[in-house]
Design an enzyme around this catalytic site. Structure first.
Site, PDB file in Angstrom:
ATOM      1  N   ARG A 102       8.610   0.343   0.550  1.00 49.54           N
ATOM      2  CA  ARG A 102       7.420   0.969  -0.014  1.00 49.54           C
ATOM      3  C   ARG A 102       6.200   0.785   0.887  1.00 49.54           C
ATOM      4  O   ARG A 102       5.406   1.709   1.058  1.00 49.54           O
ATOM      5  CB  ARG A 102       7.156   0.417  -1.419  1.00 49.54           C
ATOM      6  CG  ARG A 102       5.907   0.933  -2.119  1.00 49.54           C
ATOM      7  CD  ARG A 102       5.679   2.432  -1.968  1.00 49.54           C
ATOM      8  NE  ARG A 102       6.837   3.229  -2.349  1.00 49.54           N
ATOM      9  CZ  ARG A 102       6.995   4.505  -2.011  1.00 49.54           C
ATOM     10  NH1 ARG A 102       6.095   5.124  -1.254  1.00 49.54           N
ATOM     11  NH2 ARG A 102       8.066   5.169  -2.390  1.00 49.54           N
ATOM     12  N   LYS A 169     -30.306   7.095  10.819  1.00 48.96           N
ATOM     13  CA  LYS A 169     -30.077   8.138   9.822  1.00 48.96           C
ATOM     14  C   LYS A 169     -31.361   8.466   9.063  1.00 48.96           C
ATOM     15  O   LYS A 169     -32.409   7.854   9.288  1.00 48.96           O
ATOM     16  CB  LYS A 169     -28.954   7.702   8.883  1.00 48.96           C
ATOM     17  CG  LYS A 169     -27.622   7.506   9.609  1.00 48.96           C
ATOM     18  CD  LYS A 169     -26.523   7.054   8.702  1.00 48.96           C
ATOM     19  CE  LYS A 169     -26.034   8.176   7.793  1.00 48.96           C
ATOM     20  NZ  LYS A 169     -25.309   9.226   8.523  1.00 48.96           N
TER      21      LYS A 169
END
Length: 294
Positions: A102, A169
């Site tokens: 998995r 930013k």
């Protein structure tokens, strides 16, 4: 942390999460010493990424159970595959194979999804100067692996972390202007504080901000959520004085038009944030202890 150690750390954490005190089902049902063979098989087409994680998952699981597992025939990352293709073969201790299954699938399915989506974006900008680049919108703990998957799909990497480059930013600029500071002067001050090799990029959200930013001799200007017409005008105004990056809500059906405006970079958060999980399975056969695996 280099790529190999990043993969090893992610796989170790995933195996510990998946079987914190053993695999109760396999230990109760599968006799000790049983052998298994398995094929990793694609159930839909795509671009492979995560081969190193597959190898690491089975190797670490084998070490945990005290057995041996051999993994072969895993193509290189970046390999294009079709539905039905075998993407690897596994043989060895059955408990280890079942323990790793998995974890190996989760990682290769997710990372191949990132690579496949990236390849689709890259194909859309073919013939333009634009590079498709990723962002920091990554899964916590998986950034190094997801960034490698972007490269496998033909894309490029933006800064890896906040420590790698200066990216001013809109929130940074808002703080500056609210305090009455001059943007150009403040950005020139940044240049004086960082090493000369540091890239300085500044995000702007309107053409009106460009002149003040360009006056600071920055390396990259990020045009955020601009219209196509404004992107073209921004490229014209920058006129090669800095790289031009386009960002903001870039989709597969819009990236070609954005690239055609002449920008150098198109950053796409969707590469790692909205990538599909590819359908890749592991078909396993078991053999009893003391017999050859089928």
């Amino acid at each position: 942390m280099n790529s190999r150690s990043a993969v090893a750390a992610v796989v170790a954490a995933a195996l510990a999460e998946d079987a914190p005190w053993g695999d109760l089902t396999s230990e109760a049902l599968v006799p000790a010493g049983s052998l298994a063979t398995a094929e990793l098989r694609a159930r839909e087409p795509g671009v492979l990424a995560g081969g190193a994680a597959v190898h690491a998952a089975f190797a670490q699981a084998a070490a945990l159970v005290g057995g041996e597992v051999r993994v072969t025939d895993v193509p290189a990352d970046g390999t294009v595959f079709a539905a039905g293709d075998v993407l690897g073969r596994v043989s060895g201790n059955a408990h280890a194979v079942l323990r790793a299954e998995r974890v190996a699938l989760n990682l290769v399915q997710h990372l191949s999804g990132v690579a496949t989506l990236t390849a689709a974006f890259v194909a859309q900008v073919a013939g333009t100067r634009a590079r498709v680049v990723d962002t920091r919108k990554t899964t916590p703990g998986l950034r190094a692996l997801e960034r490698a998957a972007v490269r496998a799909g033909g894309g490029h990497n933006h800064r890896f972390s906040l420590s790698d480059a200066v990216l001013v930013k809109d929130n940074h600029l808002a703080v500056l202007t609210a305090g009455g500071l001059d943007v150009t002067t403040a950005l020139k001050g940044v240049r004086e504080q960082v090493p000369h090799t540091t890239v300085i990029e500044v995000e702007v959200d309107s053409l009106d901000q460009l002149d003040a930013v360009l006056a600071a001799d920055v390396d990259v200007v990020l045009l955020d959520n601009f219209s196509l017409a404004d992107l073209e005008e921004g490229v014209r105004r920058v006129a090669g004085r800095a790289l031009v990056e386009a960002s903001g809500g870039v989709r597969l059906d819009t990236v070609a038009a954005i690239a055609a405006t002449g920008v150098d970079l198109v950053s796409v958060g969707a590469l790692t944030q909205n990538s599909p999980t590819l359908d890749i399975g592991l078909d396993t056969a078991l053999a009893a202890p003391g017999t050859a695996a089928p």
